[in-house]
Design a protein around this motif. Structure first.
Motif, PDB file in Angstrom:
ATOM      1  N   LEU A 240       0.868  -1.129   0.025  1.00 45.14           N
ATOM      2  CA  LEU A 240      -0.049   0.099   0.158  1.00 45.14           C
ATOM      3  C   LEU A 240       0.767   1.231  -0.058  1.00 45.14           C
ATOM      4  O   LEU A 240       1.866   1.192   0.605  1.00 45.14           O
ATOM      5  CB  LEU A 240      -0.832   0.024   1.144  1.00 45.14           C
ATOM      6  N   ASN A 241       0.225   2.361  -0.745  1.00 43.47           N
ATOM      7  CA  ASN A 241       0.953   3.507  -0.378  1.00 43.47           C
ATOM      8  C   ASN A 241       0.891   4.190   0.885  1.00 43.47           C
ATOM      9  O   ASN A 241      -0.213   4.265   1.626  1.00 43.47           O
ATOM     10  CB  ASN A 241       0.210   4.549  -1.189  1.00 43.47           C
ATOM     11  N   GLN A 242       2.103   4.583   1.321  1.00 45.59           N
ATOM     12  CA  GLN A 242       2.087   4.980   2.750  1.00 45.59           C
ATOM     13  C   GLN A 242       1.246   6.204   3.046  1.00 45.59           C
ATOM     14  O   GLN A 242       1.044   6.388   4.342  1.00 45.59           O
ATOM     15  CB  GLN A 242       3.538   5.282   3.091  1.00 45.59           C
ATOM     16  N   ASN A 243       0.692   7.038   2.043  1.00 48.94           N
ATOM     17  CA  ASN A 243       0.170   8.216   2.320  1.00 48.94           C
ATOM     18  C   ASN A 243      -1.348   8.132   2.402  1.00 48.94           C
ATOM     19  O   ASN A 243      -2.409   8.942   2.404  1.00 48.94           O
ATOM     20  CB  ASN A 243       0.426   9.428   1.396  1.00 48.94           C
ATOM     21  N   THR A 244      -1.711   6.880   2.075  1.00 51.62           N
ATOM     22  CA  THR A 244      -3.254   6.574   2.235  1.00 51.62           C
ATOM     23  C   THR A 244      -3.991   6.230   3.444  1.00 51.62           C
ATOM     24  O   THR A 244      -3.243   5.609   4.446  1.00 51.62           O
ATOM     25  CB  THR A 244      -3.569   5.353   1.242  1.00 51.62           C
ATOM     26  N   LYS A 245      -5.367   6.360   3.508  1.00 54.84           N
ATOM     27  CA  LYS A 245      -5.855   6.251   4.688  1.00 54.84           C
ATOM     28  C   LYS A 245      -5.706   4.620   5.113  1.00 54.84           C
ATOM     29  O   LYS A 245      -5.938   4.293   6.346  1.00 54.84           O
ATOM     30  CB  LYS A 245      -7.137   6.576   4.804  1.00 54.84           C
ATOM     31  N   GLU A 246      -5.875   3.905   4.198  1.00 54.60           N
ATOM     32  CA  GLU A 246      -6.041   2.227   4.246  1.00 54.60           C
ATOM     33  C   GLU A 246      -4.424   2.000   4.907  1.00 54.60           C
ATOM     34  O   GLU A 246      -4.608   1.207   5.953  1.00 54.60           O
ATOM     35  CB  GLU A 246      -5.923   1.687   3.098  1.00 54.60           C
ATOM     36  N   TYR A 247      -3.293   2.557   4.488  1.00 48.91           N
ATOM     37  CA  TYR A 247      -2.122   2.267   4.837  1.00 48.91           C
ATOM     38  C   TYR A 247      -2.031   2.594   6.448  1.00 48.91           C
ATOM     39  O   TYR A 247      -1.592   1.921   7.487  1.00 48.91           O
ATOM     40  CB  TYR A 247      -1.018   2.813   4.042  1.00 48.91           C
ATOM     41  N   LYS A 248      -2.605   3.791   6.742  1.00 52.32           N
ATOM     42  CA  LYS A 248      -2.504   4.502   8.208  1.00 52.32           C
ATOM     43  C   LYS A 248      -3.352   3.533   8.987  1.00 52.32           C
ATOM     44  O   LYS A 248      -3.285   3.366  10.169  1.00 52.32           O
ATOM     45  CB  LYS A 248      -2.942   5.749   8.062  1.00 52.32           C
ATOM     46  N   TYR A 249      -4.617   2.918   8.521  1.00 52.41           N
ATOM     47  CA  TYR A 249      -5.237   1.991   9.570  1.00 52.41           C
ATOM     48  C   TYR A 249      -4.416   0.920   9.830  1.00 52.41           C
ATOM     49  O   TYR A 249      -4.533   0.635  11.084  1.00 52.41           O
ATOM     50  CB  TYR A 249      -6.548   1.498   8.710  1.00 52.41           C
ATOM     51  N   PHE A 250      -3.597   0.252   8.900  1.00 58.04           N
ATOM     52  CA  PHE A 250      -3.112  -1.066   9.358  1.00 58.04           C
ATOM     53  C   PHE A 250      -1.835  -0.413  10.344  1.00 58.04           C
ATOM     54  O   PHE A 250      -1.471  -1.184  11.037  1.00 58.04           O
ATOM     55  CB  PHE A 250      -2.535  -1.503   8.211  1.00 58.04           C
ATOM     56  N   LEU A 251      -1.185   0.715   9.703  1.00 54.38           N
ATOM     57  CA  LEU A 251      -0.093   1.232  10.832  1.00 54.38           C
ATOM     58  C   LEU A 251      -0.608   1.520  12.279  1.00 54.38           C
ATOM     59  O   LEU A 251       0.176   1.126  13.030  1.00 54.38           O
ATOM     60  CB  LEU A 251       0.465   2.490  10.081  1.00 54.38           C
ATOM     61  N   ASN A 252      -1.868   1.923  12.276  1.00 51.22           N
ATOM     62  CA  ASN A 252      -2.087   2.067  13.662  1.00 51.22           C
ATOM     63  C   ASN A 252      -2.226   0.875  14.618  1.00 51.22           C
ATOM     64  O   ASN A 252      -1.631   0.766  15.673  1.00 51.22           O
ATOM     65  CB  ASN A 252      -3.617   2.584  13.613  1.00 51.22           C
ATOM     66  N   ILE A 253      -2.761  -0.178  13.970  1.00 53.91           N
ATOM     67  CA  ILE A 253      -2.866  -1.437  14.612  1.00 53.91           C
ATOM     68  C   ILE A 253      -1.437  -1.897  14.837  1.00 53.91           C
ATOM     69  O   ILE A 253      -1.015  -2.478  15.911  1.00 53.91           O
ATOM     70  CB  ILE A 253      -3.467  -2.470  13.723  1.00 53.91           C
ATOM     71  N   TYR A 254      -0.636  -1.942  13.679  1.00 49.15           N
ATOM     72  CA  TYR A 254       0.784  -2.342  13.964  1.00 49.15           C
ATOM     73  C   TYR A 254       1.730  -1.830  15.003  1.00 49.15           C
ATOM     74  O   TYR A 254       2.114  -2.401  15.972  1.00 49.15           O
ATOM     75  CB  TYR A 254       1.493  -2.078  12.415  1.00 49.15           C
ATOM     76  N   LYS A 255       1.629  -0.359  15.115  1.00 43.37           N
ATOM     77  CA  LYS A 255       2.216   0.243  16.356  1.00 43.37           C
ATOM     78  C   LYS A 255       1.683  -0.163  17.548  1.00 43.37           C
ATOM     79  O   LYS A 255       2.671  -0.428  18.594  1.00 43.37           O
ATOM     80  CB  LYS A 255       2.042   1.754  16.108  1.00 43.37           C
ATOM     81  N   LYS A 256       0.560  -0.298  17.929  1.00 46.03           N
ATOM     82  CA  LYS A 256      -0.147  -0.729  18.984  1.00 46.03           C
ATOM     83  C   LYS A 256       0.301  -2.204  19.188  1.00 46.03           C
ATOM     84  O   LYS A 256       0.732  -2.431  20.505  1.00 46.03           O
ATOM     85  CB  LYS A 256      -1.850  -0.874  18.976  1.00 46.03           C
TER      86      LYS A 256
END
Length: 372
Positions: A240-256
């Motif tokens: 996924l493109n890092q600037n998309t809302k989809e990427y940020k959704y997964f990134l949020n789970i990943y960081k937690k």
């Protein structure tokens, strides 16, 4: 006197382990042990583990998980031996997914097919996968996520599924640019996460059966189950493109999850089979631990996780994993097929453990190769 000798022996072993874990990881050594493990697994590909009488089918999820790591190793290896081995599997099985149309486990092998297509550009490698996913898009399952309801596993109602199928949808989206693949994957992943994710612990239950169960008065969070999710998040975000809302959704789970995973690493460097219960599950387990090392190393490599905070965990985890590789290349202490914490043995392995180890090695190699 006997207790004193036992204590001293244990103390010496712990000191030796700590010394080895403090040693800098050499990229050349990472490649060497990855090759040894990959070669052993190919040689023993049709051997059986997990008390099964017959070998796993080449398209079974167990082998599909192996291929996700083997394809990463193939890209690092110095010859095409491993690509050729994977191609042979695809050709022999006409590039089909496994037998169940909706079941996430039977989609896993598609991850390998798409990576081979990216290298060779042969449409037949991905044609059956695209056709099957098109069918699912236009005939989506209407089952609910509760465990014992009819056709429940036609959707992703167990956490392992989040490693098996979603990355294939993400790959197809990246490959074709057709948003329908992404939209389907996002809707189903969110439904599964809303159902299975414990917001207090930042970990996933394996499935609904574990929501209210306790073991030693503690919640049950299966190590490999959460490893499946953590590794799956990485494989999805890579598409996924890092600037998309989809990427940020997964990134949020990943960081937690990354923060929680860091807290739960044992002093020995592995993760307990029941993540909150180190005292009750002291036996090493290398499949879940491999996925955690994979995911944490990826986070450092992609400037998502703070290197000073997370690098010691990766280093300690990798040293521990390597310590469970035999001289001939078998990765030991892989928990057999299951759905919850259990047992593992030094002389038993499984193909999915090898896949997780090779995935971990691919990111550890990048991490230390970049530091030279």
């Amino acid at each position: 006197m006997k207790n004193l000798k036992t204590f001293i022996t244990g103390l010496i072993a712990l000191l030796v382990l700590n010394i080895s874990q403090a040693q800098e990881i050499k990229p050349s050594e990472v490649k060497k042990v990855m090759k040894r493990v990959a070669d052993w697994q190919i040689e023993h590909f049709r051997d059986t583990y997990s008390n099964k009488k017959e070998p796993h089918h080449p398209l079974d999820w167990t082998n599909g998980a192996l291929y996700t790591g083997m394809i990463k190793w193939a890209a690092m290896a110095d010859d095409d031996t491993y690509y050729n081995w994977l191609k042979h599997i695809g050709e022999t099985n006409n590039w089909n997914l496994y037998k169940r149309k909706y079941h996430a486990d039977d989609h896993t092998v598609g991850q390998m097919y798409i990576e081979l297509y990216r290298k060779y550009g042969d449409e037949k490698m991905i044609k059956p996968t695209k056709e099957q996913f098109e069918f699912i898009l236009y005939h989506p399952s209407i089952s609910v996520l509760n465990w014992k309801t009819p056709y429940a596993q036609d959707r992703w109602n167990w956490c392992d599924a989040l490693f098996m199928s979603p990355p294939v949808w993400a790959q197809l989206y990246n490959l074709t640019g057709e948003k329908k693949y992404l939209d389907f994957m996002m809707a189903e992943f969110k439904a599964s996460t809303n159902f299975l994710f414990d917001k207090k612990e930042n970990l996933y239950y394996r499935d609904e059966r574990y929501f209210d169960r306790l073991d030693n008065d503690l919640k049950i969070f299966w190590s490999r189950g959460n490893g499946w999710v953590f590794g799956g998040l990485v494989n999805i975000m890579n598409e996924l493109n890092q600037n998309t809302k989809e990427y940020k959704y997964f990134l949020n789970i990943y960081k937690k999850m990354a923060k929680k995973i860091l807290e739960l690493q044992t002093p020995e460097g592995h993760w307990a089979m029941s993540l909150l219960q180190q005292d009750f599950y002291p036996t090493p387990e290398t499949s879940g631990s491999s996925f955690f090392v994979f995911g944490l190393a990826w986070g450092i490599n992609n400037n998502i996780l703070n290197k000073d905070t997370y690098l010691p965990a990766v280093q300690k985890g990798w040293h521990t994993l390597v310590s469970h590789v035999t001289d001939d290349g078998m990765l030991g202490y892989v928990q057999p097929i299951g759905a919850e914490p259990g047992k593992a043995w030094a002389d038993k392995t499984e193909v999915y453990g090898t896949g997780a180890f090779l995935s971990a090695g691919s990111e550890v190699y990048k991490l230390y190769n970049n530091r030279q």
